[in-house]
Design an enzyme around this catalytic site. Sequence first.
Site, mmCIF file in Angstrom:
data_model
loop_
_atom_site.group_PDB
_atom_site.id
_atom_site.type_symbol
_atom_site.label_atom_id
_atom_site.label_comp_id
_atom_site.label_asym_id
_atom_site.label_seq_id
_atom_site.Cartn_x
_atom_site.Cartn_y
_atom_site.Cartn_z
ATOM 1 N N LYS A 1 44.246 -4.444 113.469
ATOM 2 C CA LYS A 1 44.554 -4.580 112.006
ATOM 3 C C LYS A 1 45.847 -3.657 111.711
ATOM 4 O O LYS A 1 46.841 -4.126 110.812
ATOM 5 C CB LYS A 1 43.306 -3.892 111.156
ATOM 6 C CG LYS A 1 43.586 -3.930 109.514
ATOM 7 C CD LYS A 1 42.173 -3.966 108.837
ATOM 8 C CE LYS A 1 41.541 -2.638 108.552
ATOM 9 N NZ LYS A 1 42.322 -1.894 107.690
ATOM 10 N N SER A 2 45.626 -2.338 112.323
ATOM 11 C CA SER A 2 47.055 -1.615 112.237
ATOM 12 C C SER A 2 48.398 -2.260 112.400
ATOM 13 O O SER A 2 49.229 -2.383 112.082
ATOM 14 C CB SER A 2 46.955 -0.231 112.719
ATOM 15 O OG SER A 2 45.819 0.348 112.130
ATOM 16 N N GLN B 1 48.993 6.225 107.710
ATOM 17 C CA GLN B 1 49.349 5.460 106.462
ATOM 18 C C GLN B 1 50.697 6.467 105.866
ATOM 19 O O GLN B 1 51.720 5.828 105.579
ATOM 20 C CB GLN B 1 48.241 5.101 105.735
ATOM 21 C CG GLN B 1 47.441 4.394 106.154
ATOM 22 C CD GLN B 1 46.136 3.749 105.194
ATOM 23 O OE1 GLN B 1 45.955 4.605 104.232
ATOM 24 N NE2 GLN B 1 45.363 2.900 105.594
ATOM 25 N N ASP C 1 38.116 5.591 112.116
ATOM 26 C CA ASP C 1 37.305 4.663 111.494
ATOM 27 C C ASP C 1 36.139 4.000 112.259
ATOM 28 O O ASP C 1 35.195 3.326 111.809
ATOM 29 C CB ASP C 1 38.407 3.219 111.279
ATOM 30 C CG ASP C 1 39.480 3.380 110.774
ATOM 31 O OD1 ASP C 1 39.547 4.130 109.711
ATOM 32 O OD2 ASP C 1 40.541 2.721 110.753
ATOM 33 N N LYS D 1 38.062 6.706 102.074
ATOM 34 C CA LYS D 1 38.220 5.598 102.740
ATOM 35 C C LYS D 1 38.015 4.437 101.932
ATOM 36 O O LYS D 1 37.866 4.780 100.503
ATOM 37 C CB LYS D 1 37.557 5.509 104.055
ATOM 38 C CG LYS D 1 38.261 6.306 105.071
ATOM 39 C CD LYS D 1 39.568 6.107 105.815
ATOM 40 C CE LYS D 1 40.049 7.037 106.684
ATOM 41 N NZ LYS D 1 41.479 6.823 106.970
ATOM 42 N N ARG E 1 32.643 7.193 102.790
ATOM 43 C CA ARG E 1 31.801 6.913 104.246
ATOM 44 C C ARG E 1 30.617 7.854 104.568
ATOM 45 O O ARG E 1 29.934 7.524 105.280
ATOM 46 C CB ARG E 1 32.738 6.466 105.251
ATOM 47 C CG ARG E 1 33.405 5.072 104.959
ATOM 48 C CD ARG E 1 34.250 4.762 106.099
ATOM 49 N NE ARG E 1 34.564 3.340 105.742
ATOM 50 C CZ ARG E 1 35.823 2.798 106.490
ATOM 51 N NH1 ARG E 1 36.517 3.429 107.071
ATOM 52 N NH2 ARG E 1 36.192 1.400 106.043
ATOM 53 N N ARG F 1 33.476 -1.643 107.408
ATOM 54 C CA ARG F 1 32.935 -0.974 108.470
ATOM 55 C C ARG F 1 31.273 -0.297 108.243
ATOM 56 O O ARG F 1 30.582 -0.417 109.185
ATOM 57 C CB ARG F 1 33.867 0.385 108.576
ATOM 58 C CG ARG F 1 35.252 -0.357 109.283
ATOM 59 C CD ARG F 1 35.958 0.628 109.873
ATOM 60 N NE ARG F 1 37.634 0.346 109.672
ATOM 61 C CZ ARG F 1 38.091 -0.474 110.658
ATOM 62 N NH1 ARG F 1 37.419 -1.303 111.450
ATOM 63 N NH2 ARG F 1 39.248 -0.707 110.492
HETATM 64 C C1 S3P Z 1 45.734 3.163 109.232
HETATM 65 C C2 S3P Z 1 45.331 4.348 109.201
HETATM 66 C C3 S3P Z 1 44.146 5.059 108.917
HETATM 67 C C4 S3P Z 1 42.977 4.141 109.247
HETATM 68 C C5 S3P Z 1 42.904 2.853 108.494
HETATM 69 C C6 S3P Z 1 44.428 2.070 109.193
HETATM 70 C C7 S3P Z 1 46.856 2.550 109.666
HETATM 71 O O1 S3P Z 1 44.274 5.499 107.706
HETATM 72 O O2 S3P Z 1 41.596 4.620 108.614
HETATM 73 O O3 S3P Z 1 42.068 1.813 108.517
HETATM 74 O O4 S3P Z 1 46.853 1.350 109.793
HETATM 75 O O5 S3P Z 1 47.714 3.152 109.361
HETATM 76 P P1 S3P Z 1 44.818 7.094 107.577
HETATM 77 O O6 S3P Z 1 46.082 7.120 108.376
HETATM 78 O O7 S3P Z 1 44.862 7.207 106.225
HETATM 79 O O8 S3P Z 1 43.950 8.076 108.327
#
Ligand code: S3P
Length: 439
Positions: A27-28, A177, A326, A353, A357, A399
């Site tokens: 996904k990322s 993020q 995650d 999240k 969670r 999740r």
């Molecule tokens: C992600 C970073 C994570 C993760 C999210 C996806 C990303 O969040 O929990 O599912 O794609 O950069 P955080 O960076 O806020 O921890």
Amino acid sequence: MVVSAAAPLLLPGGVSLRGTVRVPGDKSISHRALLFGAIAEGETRIEGLLPAEDPLSTAACLRAMGVEVSEIRAGEPVTVRGVGLDGLREPDNILDCGNSGTTMRLLLGLLAGRAGRHFVLTGDASLRRRPMRRVGGPLGDMGAAIHGRDGGNLAPLAIAGQTLHGATIRTPVASAQVKSALLLAALTASGPTTVIEPALSRDHSERMLRAFGADLEVSGAGGTTVTVTPGASLRGQAVVVPGDISSAAFWLVAGAITPGADLTIENVGLNPSRTGILEVLHQMGAAVEVRQPREVAGEPVGDLHVSHGPLNAFSIDGDLIPRLVDEIPVLAVAACRAEGVSRIRGAEELRVKETDRLAVMARQLGAMGARLEEHADGLTIQGDTPLQGAEVDSETDHRVAMSLAVASLVARGDTRLRDSAAAAVSYPGFWDDLARLRS
Ligand code: S3P
């Protein structure tokens, strides 16, 4: 399997899993391939993009700003026709990020520097509760103008595009993020920007931005300092997205805790900033093996094999948390079936999240007979606890839905899961894969 949004999904207990599964794209990496492709020059071709609700939200927002993104269909490559670093058009309506925090946070960084243009970002009820000041605050230090509810913390958020200046920013939380938003803003700032994280978060943005041609340097202990020097334009690339280790995690835990289980999970991304789950399973004594490790388009990849066996309790904390953030809901399920008391600490990020969670897992696993204690920053979980089938609820969290499905496998009796459809946010084929592996 037909999944209805209204009726709870019946999950029989005491079943085992066997076979081979290929989890959908990371996904990322999928979000980043779409976003970076959009601001590159020329075409980006993405193989293995995750065809789930979150990346669809990113694609829809980009299309609303004039980027051509081909239709996203499982098993087909996706093409993005880049508009260049400053080519995004002012959209004629609000941009809907759906349930996707990554879409909203990375877009905040990308759009804050589009001088003279106005953007409004919103999302679903969950996303409109999630904190955005962690991105808007540091972007403000670069000259961004972002306004919203709760002093700019909550969406809907309005962005008045500005010419940004470079800055040195220490982020308060290890969040990919936040880091990625700042790196995107830095691409068109008037001078270099350095982002310093308290611990390493996933580094897909650094790897992929560099592959697209950005002037980006990584330094500091464990790669926690990243400097972007603006000026370089990005060029469209061929991106191959590996399977998502965060989706593989459900099968890893299912395989480890379910008597008789034997599973192979193919083509899983093994970027070291994401493999904390493998270290914990190792700590537990789980029979997990990496087979055929290889590199695909700049990311390490391998096949994973897991089979059932006795498990010890685990303790996790500190710098490990961002590397498995995650996977904590499904690790809480594993802890119920291990020998001894497991401890999760330093995980307060879980409270912001898609749902809180820590609270949701304590509530829902508790309904199945788990013995767990909730703390401000984690959980203490008593092992060797028999789980019972119960009426449980994903509370809209993808999740949580899949973690509870894993718990149901080792429960005595049937589990009924409300809002199982939430899984489609990151793993639309999860229920079909589950049905296939248990037959
Ligand atoms: C992600 C970073 C994570 C993760 C999210 C996806 C990303 O969040 O929990 O599912 O794609 O950069 P955080 O960076 O806020 O921890």
